[in-house]
Design an enzyme around this catalytic site. Structure first.
Site, short mmCIF file in Angstrom:
data_model
loop_
_atom_site.label_atom_id
_atom_site.label_comp_id
_atom_site.label_asym_id
_atom_site.label_seq_id
_atom_site.Cartn_x
_atom_site.Cartn_y
_atom_site.Cartn_z
N ARG A 100 -0.39 -8.90 -3.63
CA ARG A 100 -0.42 -7.42 -2.67
C ARG A 100 0.05 -7.77 -1.07
O ARG A 100 0.00 -9.00 -1.06
CB ARG A 100 -2.05 -7.39 -2.10
CG ARG A 100 -1.97 -6.83 -0.82
CD ARG A 100 -3.75 -5.67 -0.72
NE ARG A 100 -3.66 -5.15 0.45
CZ ARG A 100 -3.33 -4.53 1.13
NH1 ARG A 100 -2.35 -3.89 0.63
NH2 ARG A 100 -3.59 -4.59 2.16
N ASP A 146 -2.53 -5.97 13.98
CA ASP A 146 -3.13 -5.54 15.25
C ASP A 146 -4.14 -7.34 14.96
O ASP A 146 -4.31 -8.29 14.34
CB ASP A 146 -4.23 -4.50 14.37
CG ASP A 146 -3.74 -3.47 13.73
OD1 ASP A 146 -3.16 -2.71 14.58
OD2 ASP A 146 -3.61 -3.46 12.56
N ARG A 158 2.16 11.48 -8.54
CA ARG A 158 1.43 11.87 -6.95
C ARG A 158 2.53 10.44 -6.08
O ARG A 158 1.65 10.30 -5.33
CB ARG A 158 0.03 10.44 -7.15
CG ARG A 158 -0.95 12.16 -7.47
CD ARG A 158 -2.29 10.95 -7.71
NE ARG A 158 -3.46 11.79 -8.62
CZ ARG A 158 -4.01 12.44 -7.44
NH1 ARG A 158 -3.99 12.50 -6.68
NH2 ARG A 158 -4.56 12.92 -8.82
N MET A 168 -7.99 -3.56 3.14
CA MET A 168 -8.81 -2.56 2.42
C MET A 168 -9.14 -2.72 0.99
O MET A 168 -9.43 -1.72 0.66
CB MET A 168 -8.58 -1.50 3.45
CG MET A 168 -9.05 -0.96 4.18
SD MET A 168 -8.65 0.59 5.24
CE MET A 168 -10.20 1.05 5.04
N GLU A 169 -8.28 -4.10 0.34
CA GLU A 169 -7.91 -3.60 -1.05
C GLU A 169 -7.89 -5.30 -1.34
O GLU A 169 -8.29 -4.83 -3.11
CB GLU A 169 -6.47 -3.41 -1.20
CG GLU A 169 -6.31 -1.82 -0.96
CD GLU A 169 -5.43 -2.08 0.60
OE1 GLU A 169 -6.21 -2.54 1.33
OE2 GLU A 169 -5.84 -0.52 1.14
N ARG A 227 7.16 -4.83 13.19
CA ARG A 227 6.44 -5.23 11.82
C ARG A 227 7.83 -5.72 11.57
O ARG A 227 6.96 -6.52 10.59
CB ARG A 227 5.69 -4.76 11.55
CG ARG A 227 4.44 -4.47 11.65
CD ARG A 227 3.27 -3.81 11.08
NE ARG A 227 2.14 -2.07 12.34
CZ ARG A 227 2.33 -1.21 11.99
NH1 ARG A 227 1.93 -1.23 10.75
NH2 ARG A 227 1.52 -0.56 12.89
N GLY A 252 0.96 -1.29 -0.14
CA GLY A 252 0.07 0.26 0.00
C GLY A 252 0.69 1.85 0.17
O GLY A 252 0.31 2.10 -0.33
N ARG A 272 7.03 1.53 0.70
CA ARG A 272 7.45 -0.01 1.44
C ARG A 272 7.57 -0.44 -0.06
O ARG A 272 9.05 -0.95 -0.36
CB ARG A 272 6.58 -0.58 1.64
CG ARG A 272 6.07 -0.17 3.07
CD ARG A 272 6.21 -1.80 3.68
NE ARG A 272 7.18 -1.66 4.87
CZ ARG A 272 7.12 -1.63 6.20
NH1 ARG A 272 5.34 -2.54 5.85
NH2 ARG A 272 7.66 -1.67 7.50
N SER A 313 -0.34 -5.40 5.45
CA SER A 313 -0.88 -5.93 6.94
C SER A 313 -2.66 -5.55 6.99
O SER A 313 -3.41 -5.64 5.93
CB SER A 313 -0.52 -4.94 8.38
OG SER A 313 -1.38 -3.04 7.85
N1 HPA Z 1 -8.81 -2.70 9.57
C1 HPA Z 1 -8.35 -2.59 8.23
N2 HPA Z 1 -7.08 -2.80 7.64
C2 HPA Z 1 -6.28 -3.07 8.24
C3 HPA Z 1 -5.96 -3.34 9.58
C4 HPA Z 1 -7.34 -2.90 10.39
O1 HPA Z 1 -7.75 -3.27 12.00
N3 HPA Z 1 -5.36 -2.98 10.46
C5 HPA Z 1 -4.04 -3.21 9.82
N4 HPA Z 1 -4.70 -2.98 8.35
#
Ligand code: HPA
Length: 238
Positions: free
Chosen positions: A91, A208, A47, A184-185, A221, A24, A28, A94
């Site tokens: 991808r 997390d 960008r 989220m992807e 990490r 993302g 990185r 995390s």
């Molecule tokens: N939510 C969404 N995406 C994430 C999270 C989370 O808690 N932790 C790492 N990517």
């Protein structure tokens, strides 16, 4: 020299490999290129979404940031696939762990990616399309994870549009459906790849623990991040 370009990717003649890693964070991407690639060349700065191409174990490979969320990864992956001929997209990111028994720093591989996004409706499937990772890449990634003795969980992840959810019970309901982790992807990436007939996979480090309420710092990490990158690189260059 190729003069191909898109609204968001302007390589100015620099090559883009058929296989690409997609973190993302564009910094990185830079770190991965500088740490793992021989002779990395930058192919995008639009960008600040940095992209690089080099070689890894003698094979050409690229890496590029995607930004966060399905809209962002979807536009970059669409342009990579349709203009630049990319055929294998992994991808590397995390995720938040959503089951007991999934520990911080474990690796999760997204066999499938459920979603609360409306992105997939554009494809017009007359039902509920299930976005899945490429089995070819999945099989290889699992083999490389086991070889590295890395704890790995394979299953359904959630690609959510919502980081701060007003509905506080939403994640618990996904947990009850067996979702391993939230990011989220990947659902956007998997659907784009499926529509174009190319291979995609999501590999994640658990950053997390949403069941136990534990979190990692970016520094902590790094080790698990390294394991994930090495699995992804071995998978695309096999
Ligand atoms: N939510 C969404 N995406 C994430 C999270 C989370 O808690 N932790 C790492 N990517």
């Amino acid at each position: 020299m190729s003069t191909l370009s898109t609204p968001h990717i302007k390589p100015d003649g620099a090559p883009i490999a058929e296989s690409i890693l997609l973190p993302g964070d564009p910094l990185r991407a830079k770190f991965i290129a500088e740490t793992y690639f021989e002779n990395p060349v930058c192919f995008n700065e639009v960008r600040n979404m940095l992209g690089f191409t080099g070689t890894y174990r003698g094979k050409q490979v690229s890496v590029m940031g995607t930004g966060m969320g399905i809209p962002s990864i979807s536009l970059y992956s669409y342009e990579l696939i349709h203009t630049f001929g990319v055929k294998q997209l992994i991808r590397v990111g995390s995720c938040g762990g959503m089951q007991e028994g999934i520990d911080l720093y474990d690796v999760v591989i997204g066999q499938a990616a459920s979603t609360d996004s409306n992105y997939l409706s554009q494809f017009g499937a007359p039902g509920t399309y299930a976005p899945i990772g490429s089995y070819r890449l999945l099989e290889r990634a699992v083999a490389h994870a086991r070889e590295a003795e890395q704890t790995v969980h394979v299953g359904n992840v959630l690609s959510s549009d919502i980081f701060y959810n007003a509905d506080e019970s939403a994640l618990a309901r996904w947990t009850r459906m067996g979702i391993l982790g939230v990011e989220m992807e990947s659902a956007g990436l998997y659907a784009n790849a499926a529509a174009a007939g190319v291979d995609a996979l999501g590999i994640f480090t658990v950053s997390d623990d949403l069941v136990g309420g534990r979190h990692t710092t970016p520094e902590e990490r790094q080790t698990a991040f390294t394991a994930m990158i090495e699995i992804a690189l071995a998978t695309v260059t096999e």
